[in-house]
Write a protein that holds these residues in place. Structure first.
Motif, mmCIF file in Angstrom:
data_model
loop_
_atom_site.group_PDB
_atom_site.id
_atom_site.type_symbol
_atom_site.label_atom_id
_atom_site.label_comp_id
_atom_site.label_asym_id
_atom_site.label_seq_id
_atom_site.Cartn_x
_atom_site.Cartn_y
_atom_site.Cartn_z
ATOM 1 N N ILE A 175 0.882 -1.111 0.167
ATOM 2 C CA ILE A 175 -0.092 -0.024 -0.038
ATOM 3 C C ILE A 175 0.864 1.173 0.027
ATOM 4 N N THR A 176 0.490 2.085 -1.131
ATOM 5 C CA THR A 176 1.319 3.542 -1.061
ATOM 6 C C THR A 176 0.547 4.322 -0.249
ATOM 7 N N GLY A 177 1.166 5.425 0.199
ATOM 8 C CA GLY A 177 0.524 6.621 0.960
ATOM 9 C C GLY A 177 0.074 6.343 2.286
ATOM 10 N N LEU A 178 0.610 5.196 2.801
ATOM 11 C CA LEU A 178 0.361 4.884 4.284
ATOM 12 C C LEU A 178 0.826 6.251 5.165
ATOM 13 N N THR A 179 0.274 6.600 6.327
ATOM 14 C CA THR A 179 0.625 7.539 6.941
ATOM 15 C C THR A 179 0.820 6.952 8.569
ATOM 16 N N LEU A 180 1.759 7.300 9.240
ATOM 17 C CA LEU A 180 2.117 6.586 10.568
ATOM 18 C C LEU A 180 1.262 7.767 11.634
ATOM 19 N N LEU A 181 0.509 7.105 12.373
ATOM 20 C CA LEU A 181 -0.207 7.707 13.537
ATOM 21 C C LEU A 181 0.514 8.539 14.258
ATOM 22 N N PRO A 182 0.391 10.081 14.336
ATOM 23 C CA PRO A 182 1.278 10.716 14.993
ATOM 24 C C PRO A 182 1.307 10.450 16.699
ATOM 25 N N GLU A 237 -5.323 -2.909 20.313
ATOM 26 C CA GLU A 237 -6.148 -2.262 21.343
ATOM 27 C C GLU A 237 -5.429 -0.874 21.747
ATOM 28 N N SER A 238 -3.992 -0.811 21.938
ATOM 29 C CA SER A 238 -3.464 0.551 21.953
ATOM 30 C C SER A 238 -3.678 1.489 20.685
ATOM 31 N N THR A 239 -3.696 0.973 19.706
ATOM 32 C CA THR A 239 -3.808 1.697 18.605
ATOM 33 C C THR A 239 -5.190 2.430 18.331
ATOM 34 N N ARG A 240 -5.992 1.514 18.727
ATOM 35 C CA ARG A 240 -7.412 1.920 18.813
ATOM 36 C C ARG A 240 -7.532 3.176 19.805
ATOM 37 N N ALA A 241 -6.976 3.018 20.996
ATOM 38 C CA ALA A 241 -7.080 3.635 22.167
ATOM 39 C C ALA A 241 -6.519 5.030 21.677
ATOM 40 N N ARG A 242 -5.177 5.254 21.042
ATOM 41 C CA ARG A 242 -4.930 6.460 20.623
ATOM 42 C C ARG A 242 -5.411 6.958 19.569
ATOM 43 N N LEU A 243 -6.173 6.230 18.682
ATOM 44 C CA LEU A 243 -7.083 6.923 17.773
ATOM 45 C C LEU A 243 -8.006 7.627 18.237
ATOM 46 N N ALA A 244 -8.819 6.777 19.318
ATOM 47 C CA ALA A 244 -9.904 7.392 20.233
ATOM 48 C C ALA A 244 -9.510 8.896 20.801
ATOM 49 N N GLN A 245 -8.153 8.965 21.445
ATOM 50 C CA GLN A 245 -7.717 10.099 22.244
ATOM 51 C C GLN A 245 -7.497 11.220 21.115
ATOM 52 N N ALA A 246 -7.093 10.845 19.975
ATOM 53 C CA ALA A 246 -6.806 11.987 18.972
ATOM 54 C C ALA A 246 -8.172 12.246 18.300
#
Length: 182
Positions: free
Chosen positions: A102-109, A172-181
């Motif tokens: 996949i091209t164009g991926l961006t890392l979660l800040p 789970e940690s990724t989803r938690a970080r997404l929810a915080q953001a």
């Protein structure tokens, strides 16, 4: 700045979220790098840092996992740092792009999402994985790499049935970080 220097800075700034195990791993990684100038490389017999990224499509509530050719396990994308890597973030993004197609991926800040140390077969002893999350667009098209037997999107609630605890914790940690953001 070398990749080793970048890794030290990333780990010093890593937010363990108050998790004692993550804090312990953070210090173990820093101690490893302090004692091993070659601690970023596969050739380091006592273990080495690796960089990985969980590819996630939050719009559709799913993650992309690879069926690793050698390990025959469903895992996030990731692997060894390479000499051209100048930053852990760049290594994680490179690995995620190469293994997902996949091209164009961006890392979660916000830096790494988790740390995971796991034993590996000789001649090395440990992978000290620095785990990021990469966001894919809903229309992303994946492509199986030579390192994979399969590549598949899994809804969040199906990951625990196919992957080990480290992948589930990363999700789970990724989803938690997404929810915080969000």
């Amino acid at each position: 700045m070398t990749l080793h220097d970048d890794a030290v800075l990333v780990l010093k700034g890593y937010d363990d979220g108050g998790d004692a195990h993550q804090a312990h791993l953070r210090q173990a990684y820093l101690d490893h790098l302090a004692g091993h100038p070659d601690g970023m490389w596969k050739a380091c017999g006592d273990g080495h840092l690796t960089a990985s990224a969980l590819v996630i499509d939050p719009e559709r509530g799913r993650v992309l996992l690879t069926l690793h050719k050698k390990l025959r396990m469903w895992l996030q994308m990731g692997g060894h740092c390479e000499p051209q890597d100048t930053a852990l973030r760049a290594a994680a993004l490179r690995e995620a792009t190469e293994e997902s197609g996949i091209t164009g991926l961006t890392l979660l800040p916000g830096g790494p999402v988790r740390l995971d140390r796991h034993p590996i077969p000789a001649p090395c002893n440990w992978h000290l994985d620095v785990q990021y999350a990469a966001i894919a667009s809903a229309d992303a098209t994946e492509r199986i790499s030579e390192e994979s037997l399969d590549l598949r999107w899994f809804p969040y609630d199906e990951v625990a049935a196919v992957a080990d605890a480290s992948v589930v914790l990363l999700m789970e940690s990724t989803r938690a970080r997404l929810a915080q953001a969000g």
